[in-house]
Scaffold this motif. Structure first.
Motif, PDB file in Angstrom:
ATOM      1  N   ILE A 172      89.223  32.868  96.917  1.00  0.00           N
ATOM      2  CA  ILE A 172      87.119  32.933  97.252  1.00  0.00           C
ATOM      3  C   ILE A 172      87.299  34.237  96.556  1.00  0.00           C
ATOM      4  CG2 ILE A 172      85.697  33.130  98.918  1.00  0.00           C
ATOM      5  CD1 ILE A 172      87.075  30.667  99.845  1.00  0.00           C
ATOM      6  N   GLU A 173      86.470  34.224  95.614  1.00  0.00           N
ATOM      7  CA  GLU A 173      86.599  35.512  95.112  1.00  0.00           C
ATOM      8  C   GLU A 173      85.067  36.286  96.163  1.00  0.00           C
ATOM      9  OE1 GLU A 173      87.798  37.672  92.894  1.00  0.00           O
ATOM     10  OE2 GLU A 173      88.954  36.289  92.432  1.00  0.00           O
ATOM     11  N   GLN A 207      74.630  36.994  93.497  1.00  0.00           N
ATOM     12  CA  GLN A 207      74.512  36.302  94.261  1.00  0.00           C
ATOM     13  C   GLN A 207      74.669  35.902  95.932  1.00  0.00           C
ATOM     14  OE1 GLN A 207      79.468  36.550  93.489  1.00  0.00           O
ATOM     15  NE2 GLN A 207      79.319  34.670  92.349  1.00  0.00           N
ATOM     16  N   VAL A 208      74.498  36.993  96.613  1.00  0.00           N
ATOM     17  CA  VAL A 208      73.367  36.606  97.908  1.00  0.00           C
ATOM     18  C   VAL A 208      72.627  36.342  98.059  1.00  0.00           C
ATOM     19  CG1 VAL A 208      73.735  38.807 100.163  1.00  0.00           C
ATOM     20  CG2 VAL A 208      75.887  38.747  98.632  1.00  0.00           C
ATOM     21  N   VAL A 209      72.210  37.526  96.880  1.00  0.00           N
ATOM     22  CA  VAL A 209      70.285  37.410  97.111  1.00  0.00           C
ATOM     23  C   VAL A 209      69.966  35.984  97.037  1.00  0.00           C
ATOM     24  CG1 VAL A 209      68.497  38.189  95.669  1.00  0.00           C
ATOM     25  CG2 VAL A 209      70.041  39.663  96.031  1.00  0.00           C
ATOM     26  N   SER A 210      70.766  34.883  95.918  1.00  0.00           N
ATOM     27  CA  SER A 210      70.529  33.749  95.388  1.00  0.00           C
ATOM     28  C   SER A 210      70.747  32.936  96.840  1.00  0.00           C
ATOM     29  CB  SER A 210      71.186  33.474  94.362  1.00  0.00           C
ATOM     30  OG  SER A 210      71.227  31.749  94.552  1.00  0.00           O
ATOM     31  N   ILE A 211      71.724  33.086  97.781  1.00  0.00           N
ATOM     32  CA  ILE A 211      72.199  32.183  98.173  1.00  0.00           C
ATOM     33  C   ILE A 211      70.977  32.770  99.936  1.00  0.00           C
ATOM     34  CG2 ILE A 211      73.496  31.949 100.739  1.00  0.00           C
ATOM     35  CD1 ILE A 211      76.236  32.811  98.983  1.00  0.00           C
ATOM     36  N   VAL A 212      70.616  33.619 100.037  1.00  0.00           N
ATOM     37  CA  VAL A 212      69.651  34.322 100.667  1.00  0.00           C
ATOM     38  C   VAL A 212      67.925  33.600 100.374  1.00  0.00           C
ATOM     39  CG1 VAL A 212      68.082  35.966 102.329  1.00  0.00           C
ATOM     40  CG2 VAL A 212      71.077  36.311 101.870  1.00  0.00           C
ATOM     41  N   ARG A 213      67.995  33.524  99.286  1.00  0.00           N
ATOM     42  CA  ARG A 213      66.571  32.522  98.368  1.00  0.00           C
ATOM     43  C   ARG A 213      66.460  31.113  98.916  1.00  0.00           C
ATOM     44  NH1 ARG A 213      62.077  35.855  98.610  1.00  0.00           N
ATOM     45  NH2 ARG A 213      62.364  37.219  97.281  1.00  0.00           N
ATOM     46  N   GLY A 214      68.098  30.497  98.783  1.00  0.00           N
ATOM     47  CA  GLY A 214      68.081  28.856  99.112  1.00  0.00           C
ATOM     48  C   GLY A 214      68.129  29.075 100.346  1.00  0.00           C
ATOM     49  N   LYS A 215      68.262  29.445 101.460  1.00  0.00           N
ATOM     50  CA  LYS A 215      68.911  29.580 102.370  1.00  0.00           C
ATOM     51  C   LYS A 215      66.801  29.476 102.971  1.00  0.00           C
ATOM     52  CE  LYS A 215      73.547  30.204 104.447  1.00  0.00           C
ATOM     53  NZ  LYS A 215      73.388  29.141 104.433  1.00  0.00           N
ATOM     54  N   ILE A 216      66.036  30.344 102.635  1.00  0.00           N
ATOM     55  CA  ILE A 216      65.017  30.407 102.772  1.00  0.00           C
ATOM     56  C   ILE A 216      63.817  29.718 103.065  1.00  0.00           C
ATOM     57  CG2 ILE A 216      62.529  32.139 102.934  1.00  0.00           C
ATOM     58  CD1 ILE A 216      64.248  34.346 102.451  1.00  0.00           C
ATOM     59  N   ILE A 241      77.809  34.187 106.467  1.00  0.00           N
ATOM     60  CA  ILE A 241      77.781  34.152 105.111  1.00  0.00           C
ATOM     61  C   ILE A 241      78.952  34.967 105.006  1.00  0.00           C
ATOM     62  CG2 ILE A 241      76.606  36.016 104.764  1.00  0.00           C
ATOM     63  CD1 ILE A 241      75.638  35.540 102.152  1.00  0.00           C
ATOM     64  N   ASP A 242      80.436  34.378 103.783  1.00  0.00           N
ATOM     65  CA  ASP A 242      81.802  35.179 103.723  1.00  0.00           C
ATOM     66  C   ASP A 242      81.049  36.112 102.331  1.00  0.00           C
ATOM     67  OD1 ASP A 242      84.455  35.343 102.940  1.00  0.00           O
ATOM     68  OD2 ASP A 242      84.412  33.852 102.294  1.00  0.00           O
ATOM     69  N   GLU A 243      81.208  36.882 102.119  1.00  0.00           N
ATOM     70  CA  GLU A 243      80.829  37.746 101.461  1.00  0.00           C
ATOM     71  C   GLU A 243      82.329  38.788 100.758  1.00  0.00           C
ATOM     72  OE1 GLU A 243      78.050  41.265 101.954  1.00  0.00           O
ATOM     73  OE2 GLU A 243      76.094  39.543 101.747  1.00  0.00           O
TER      74      GLU A 243
END
Length: 701
Positions: free
Chosen positions: A3-4, A10-19, A298-300
């Motif tokens: 896992i990279e 990527q973090v912004v995309s995940i947070v936006r999707g959860k919102i 989240i696994d950053e």
């Protein structure tokens, strides 16, 4: 599988999707429920009204909420220790009690806890969920202070006092000289006029009620406990000035740009005026930004394990990203539903009753209006040739109606339905009381009341309040209990220096950094006002029993003080030390002085004792004198005997000396004779021998 680590995009995309997938989002099902409940609460029309007919809206939902709130607030605000930390051992009793008092102090004294809890409970009664936020308020606050006409010492004192609050900076300064007369002499004194800026660093626990539409919760959260949610987002509008005070970077805010100032659908629903203007942005410091404060797993770092992190997102820019072990939100619901985060509110239980009663009231009012102002059937034979009859009929101030044939006019017959509708309305009131437990109209029939004991009346009230008691218990065991656990955790993990606060009249020093983790909490709620009155009555009875028990040594002053302390606490009238003194703080009582009679008796006794002692002293003195006289005589006799013995010894010694002297004289004479004899020149041995023998015999003799 490798896992990279994630990059910022990527973090912004995940947070936006959860919102986008969250509950409470404006326009969603829960949002629609909140808007509908708000409309019922404020009494807005239903949309099925007809012109010319009654459009009254009854307010059962508002009445249910407002009548339930006093009972709920009384439970949580009338006592200083609704929630207590339980000790983990006998040695932990004192520490647990002190930490309970400190946490209650920060919730009630350092915050406007009454207003925060009031809004929290009201949100919960109105909407599926109510939310509150407990966080450490860390910000820099500045203010200006102006002083005029101060001398140097006064200026230094003012600056010293302000320096105790924070950093002091001189913004403006002017000086002037004033002539002052002292003992008839004039002197020049320099005075100062200054403007000072005080910069203060604030770091205190803060309790804030959160509007339900501001808190987004993960859709897969199936518990009222938000600690179990994988994602929580506090979406709030903040001005540029507020964000700068909170420490946000100015350049990054300029790059992001402010968002739209338009109200969303739910915000607009809460406005009483449709002409609300957008926020004026003529002042750049008041520009509004939409801040998404997210708490998520989240696994950053790409290690395969999701960490708890706090990410602050404005637009598509991350302003903060840190690992945490604390999320500051607590949720409540009036009626929890198993395996669901949203529950049911009190308005949800009543709004159908409000609509039914509004319809019944409208029908009843329409019927009464028609009965009072009945329509008329006017025949052609009734109308005069000049057509003035109709004009007069429409004029309510007319006293005379000209008509050709009075019999050609008849009124509409209206059947009264009030007697049929009132029982139905009463039935709906009873249904509302059963559903909510709110029965302000509770009463007994006067005829029955005369024959009913107080116990039966209290039992009726107790049964009616059971529903409210259950709501209070739910509030206490869920949200309020969790709030105190979070307060302990917040103080323990963020305050690392000694502090001193005043608790119940005493100054207490503490350092939360030395506290151990504490999750064992007990809640003393859910009994309501009636139980408090019963407890007060029981304590008063106990106080009477303690007074009697104290006479037999079965109750100490400390036991009585504990009872009085609890009475004052339940009465919520202030600190116990104001009314009573803790016996533990009182020094041992000195024995009371004797009375006048006892003093006279004691004086007489002392005089008699003194007289007796004087007699004894006289006898003792006489005896001592006799003893001394006898001792003197004995000593004199002994001295005379010793003197006589010494004289005898002296005489004996003199005789012995005389005898010794005679002996020595004889020996000397003999020795002289022998010497003389030896000096003689004797011719023959026989003669010499005879002389010697003769001398020898003489010496022996």
């Amino acid at each position: 599988m490798d896992i990279e680590p994630m990059d910022e995009s990527q973090v912004v995309s995940i947070v936006r999707g959860k919102i986008n997938d969250c509950l409470n989002e404006s326009g969603g099902e829960i949002s629609e429920t909140r808007m509908e409940n708000y409309d019922y609460y404020v009494g807005r029309e239903y949309g099925n009204e007809r012109d010319g007919f009654s459009s009254v809206v009854t307010r059962e939902t508002m009445e249910a909420v407002e009548w339930a709130l006093p009972s709920i607030m009384r439970v949580f605000t009338s006592s200083s220790e609704v929630v207590k930390y339980e000790p983990v051992g006998p040695e932990d009793e004192q520490e647990a009690r002190q930490q309970t008092q400190i946490s209650n102090h920060y919730l009630t004294r350092e915050n406007n806890a009454f207003l925060a809890l009031y809004n929290w409970f009201k949100d919960t009664l109105m909407y599926p969920n109510g939310y509150i936020k407990l966080f450490m308020d860390e910000r820099v606050v500045t203010r200006t202070e102006e002083f005029k006409g101060l001398d140097m010492m006064q200026l230094q004192a003012a600056m010293f006092n302000l320096s105790q609050e924070g950093e002091v900076e001189v913004v403006e300064q002017e000086s002037a000289y004033e002539e002052v007369m002292t003992d008839g002499y004039a002197s020049q004194t320099e005075t100062f006029s200054v403007k000072l800026r005080v910069t203060k660093q604030i770091c205190e626990p803060k309790l804030v009620n959160i509007p339900p539409d501001e808190l987004l919760v993960a859709e897969n959260c199936f518990s009222i406990d938000l600690d179990e949610a994988d994602f929580i987002c506090h979406r709030v509008r903040k001005t540029y000035s507020e964000l700068v005070e909170m420490g946000y970077d100015r350049d990054m805010l300029e790059d992001v740009g402010s968002g739209s100032n338009q109200f969303d659908e739910e915000d607009e629903n809460k406005l009483f005026s449709e002409d609300e203007d957008d926020v004026d942005e003529s002042d750049p410091s008041m520009r509004l930004y939409t801040v998404n404060e997210c708490f998520l797993k989240i696994d950053e770092d790409g290690d395969g394990i999701a960490e708890h992190r706090k990410i602050c997102l404005i637009g598509s820019t991350i302003f903060a990203d840190e690992e945490i072990n604390y999320q500051p939100f607590v949720a409540l619901t009036t009626v929890p539903l198993p395996h669901q985060h949203p529950g049911m509110s009190m308005i949800d239980m009543v709004k159908d009753i409000q609509k039914i009663k509004s319809t019944l009231m409208r029908n009843m009012l329409d019927n009464i209006y028609k009965a009072n102002v009945r329509r008329k059937y006017v025949g052609d034979a009734f109308i005069s040739d000049e057509a003035g009859t109709l004009d007069v009929l429409l004029d309510t101030a007319s006293e005379f109606i000209p008509a050709r044939d009075p019999s050609a006019l008849r009124e509409e017959q209206v059947q009264p339905i009030v007697s049929e509708i009132l029982p139905v309305i009463k039935t709906m009131d009873e249904v509302q009381g059963i559903r909510t437990g709110v029965t302000p109209q509770l009463s007994l029939d006067p005829n029955i009341l005369r024959e009913t004991t107080m116990g039966a009346y209290q039992s009726a009230i107790s049964q009616a309040s059971q529903r409210i008691e259950m709501i209070v218990r739910i509030f206490g065991e869920t949200g309020v209990k969790q709030l105190f656990v979070k307060m302990h955790q917040l103080l323990r993990t963020t305050v690392d220096k000694d502090r001193t606060i005043r608790i119940r009249g005493e100054w207490v020093a503490f350092n939360p950094a030395n506290w151990s983790e504490r999750n064992n909490v007990s809640v003393e709620v859910g009994l309501g006002y009636n139980s408090k009155a019963e407890e007060l009555q029981m304590l008063n009875n106990l106080l009477t029993i303690q007074k009697e028990a104290a006479q037999h040594g079965l109750a100490t002053p400390g036991n009585v003080y504990n009872t009085l302390d609890r009475i004052v606490e339940l009465g919520n009238v202030g600190e116990t030390q104001t009314f009573f003194t803790d016996p533990a703080t009182v020094p041992p009582k000195q024995p009371a002085g004797p009375s006048v009679a006892e003093q006279l008796a004691m004086t007489d006794l002392q005089m008699r004792q003194a007289e007796s002692q004087a007699n004894l002293q006289m006898k003792s003195n006489e005896m001592q004198m006799k003893q001394q006289s006898a001792a003197v005589e004995a000593q004199t006799k002994m001295a005379m005997d010793q003197q006589k013995m010494q004289m005898q010894i002296a005489e004996l010694q003199a005789k012995l000396a005389e005898m010794d002297a005679d002996k020595k004289l004889k020996e000397a004479q003999t020795y002289k004779t022998l010497e003389e004899a030896r000096g003689l020149d004797l011719e023959n041995d026989g003669t010499e021998t005879g002389v010697v023998d003769l001398l020898t015999e003489q010496l022996r003799g």
